[in-house]
Design a protein around this motif. Structure first.
Motif, PDB file in Angstrom:
ATOM      1  N   ALA A   1       0.806  -1.227   0.000  1.00  0.00           N
ATOM      2  CA  ALA A   1       0.000   0.000   0.000  1.00  0.00           C
ATOM      3  C   ALA A   1       0.836   1.273   0.000  1.00  0.00           C
ATOM      4  O   ALA A   1       0.401   2.309  -0.515  1.00  0.00           O
ATOM      5  CB  ALA A   1      -0.929  -0.006   1.212  1.00  0.00           C
ATOM      6  N   LYS A   2       2.060   1.200   0.549  1.00  0.00           N
ATOM      7  CA  LYS A   2       2.839   2.423   0.742  1.00  0.00           C
ATOM      8  C   LYS A   2       3.990   2.595  -0.240  1.00  0.00           C
ATOM      9  O   LYS A   2       4.560   3.690  -0.328  1.00  0.00           O
ATOM     10  CB  LYS A   2       3.398   2.456   2.174  1.00  0.00           C
ATOM     11  N   SER A   3       4.349   1.557  -0.979  1.00  0.00           N
ATOM     12  CA  SER A   3       5.561   1.616  -1.816  1.00  0.00           C
ATOM     13  C   SER A   3       5.304   2.262  -3.166  1.00  0.00           C
ATOM     14  O   SER A   3       4.325   1.941  -3.848  1.00  0.00           O
ATOM     15  CB  SER A   3       6.125   0.210  -2.018  1.00  0.00           C
ATOM     16  N   ASP A   4       6.210   3.149  -3.559  1.00  0.00           N
ATOM     17  CA  ASP A   4       6.188   3.708  -4.917  1.00  0.00           C
ATOM     18  C   ASP A   4       6.842   2.738  -5.897  1.00  0.00           C
ATOM     19  O   ASP A   4       6.460   2.688  -7.066  1.00  0.00           O
ATOM     20  CB  ASP A   4       6.932   5.049  -4.943  1.00  0.00           C
ATOM     21  N   ILE A   5       7.821   2.001  -5.406  1.00  0.00           N
ATOM     22  CA  ILE A   5       8.534   1.001  -6.201  1.00  0.00           C
ATOM     23  C   ILE A   5       8.610  -0.278  -5.378  1.00  0.00           C
ATOM     24  O   ILE A   5       8.949  -0.238  -4.196  1.00  0.00           O
ATOM     25  CB  ILE A   5       9.962   1.471  -6.562  1.00  0.00           C
ATOM     26  N   ILE A   6       8.270  -1.407  -5.995  1.00  0.00           N
ATOM     27  CA  ILE A   6       8.346  -2.708  -5.328  1.00  0.00           C
ATOM     28  C   ILE A   6       9.317  -3.581  -6.103  1.00  0.00           C
ATOM     29  O   ILE A   6       9.177  -3.770  -7.308  1.00  0.00           O
ATOM     30  CB  ILE A   6       6.966  -3.382  -5.264  1.00  0.00           C
ATOM     31  N   SER A   7      10.320  -4.118  -5.397  1.00  0.00           N
ATOM     32  CA  SER A   7      11.326  -4.949  -6.044  1.00  0.00           C
ATOM     33  C   SER A   7      11.351  -6.322  -5.380  1.00  0.00           C
ATOM     34  O   SER A   7      11.396  -6.431  -4.148  1.00  0.00           O
ATOM     35  CB  SER A   7      12.704  -4.285  -5.937  1.00  0.00           C
TER      36      SER A   7
END
Length: 337
Positions: free
Chosen positions: A199-205
């Motif tokens: 919900a909070k991440s701009d980028i998920i890796s």
């Protein structure tokens, strides 16, 4: 000892030969460009050791064929072992060894490269200037500074990736069933549960292994929990991602950017040249048609440092087995808890 090495290219031969020559007791390496599967297993007839890579197939039928031909050791020149039927290997008395770590920096740095390319449209900018087009329309990016990065899987690679992104001034959220103190020690990094990270991440890796609990970790439900316009990066294993769900997420705008070095149906595509053929995988063709998608062909590991480490560890694993020493990198069937 005779070793049948499958799925080889010129670079594999170069680095394996170098590591083999440096060994005290060099092995007799025979290279095959073809992938290992049940049909190609007869090529390894009489070889005590078979060496394979990420897109080879070591299912029960293939392992049975190898064992009947005299193979005793399967040496993986990679960290992942999801392509091996470990239960069948145990029943057949086959030993499995792998390369648990080679250059975590290589993969982590490639993930960062995908982020920069997607954000600043470097691929488009390069091609535009090559065509003498110097306009900036359509190349607008955003500062990575102060953005929130979600790291799913905080082992060596995930933690190094987080350290790099910390250098950009990013906020770091981590999720892992096995928390890593080294990740927690990064300034501003903290562990959260998966829904909060999504919900909070701009980028998920993604930096986690492929096991039953992580298969299609990125799916319609988890995508729905993400921020609109999120950037998704996968340099780990293709089957962590439900490709059709990601495509739908791109279409709706829920996913704003996708950077992939792996693909769940890559076995018949990656490491091959199809430039003069029509690719029959409609899902892959649709995925790469989007302008906000960048795909590389499983090259994140591909550095001189990583190939040197992979080759040295592979030869050392084979030598240890031949000499009857303890196999420090053996892979076994997980013990039920």
């Amino acid at each position: 000892m005779k070793v049948a090495v499958f799925s080889t290219r010129s670079y594999d031969r170069k680095f394996l030969d170098r590591a083999n020559i440096a060994a005290n007791s060099p092995h007799d390496l025979e290279y095959f460009e073809t992938k290992l599967n049940e049909k190609t297993a007869p090529l390894a007839n009489g070889f005590p050791c078979v060496c394979i890579f990420v897109n080879d197939t070591a299912d029960a039928a293939t392992l049975k064929s190898l064992a009947e031909q005299g193979t005793k050791l399967i040496a993986l020149r990679c960290a992942g072992y999801n392509m091996v039927d470990l239960e069948a290997a145990e029943e057949l008395g086959l030993k499995i060894v792998r390369v648990p770590a080679y250059s975590p920096y290589a993969v982590a740095e490639h993930a960062v490269g995908l982020i920069l390319m997607l954000n600043r449209r470097l691929n488009k900018a390069y091609n535009r200037v090559r065509d003498d087009n110097f306009t900036l329309d359509g190349l607008l990016g955003f500062d990575l500074h102060e953005r929130t990065i979600g790291v799913i899987g905080t082992g060596k690679i995930g933690t190094i990736f987080a350290q790099i992104m910390n250098g950009f001034g990013c906020h770091l959220l981590g999720y892992d069933v096995h928390p890593n103190d080294e990740f927690s020690g990064i300034s501003g990094a903290k562990y959260v549960d998966l829904p909060e990270l999504l919900a909070k991440s701009d980028i998920i890796s993604l930096h986690c292994p492929l096991v039953s609990s992580t298969y299609h970790l990125i799916n319609r439900d988890t995508i729905e929990q993400m921020k609109p316009g999120v950037m998704l990066i996968n340099t780990s294993r293709g089957q962590l991602v439900d490709t059709r769900a990601v495509i739908d997420g791109i279409k709706t705008g829920k996913i704003g950017y996708v950077g992939l070095d792996v693909y769940e149906e890559e076995d018949d595509l990656f490491f091959e040249d199809y430039s003069n053929n029509i690719i029959q995988d409609d899902t892959f063709q649709l995925l790469q048609s989007f302008q906000n998608v960048v795909i590389t062909a499983h090259q994140a590991f591909f550095t001189q440092d990583a190939l040197t480490a992979i080759s040295q560890t592979t030869i050392a694993n084979i030598s240890s087995w031949e000499q009857g020493n303890e196999l420090s990198h053996e892979v076994k069937v997980p013990v039920a808890q």
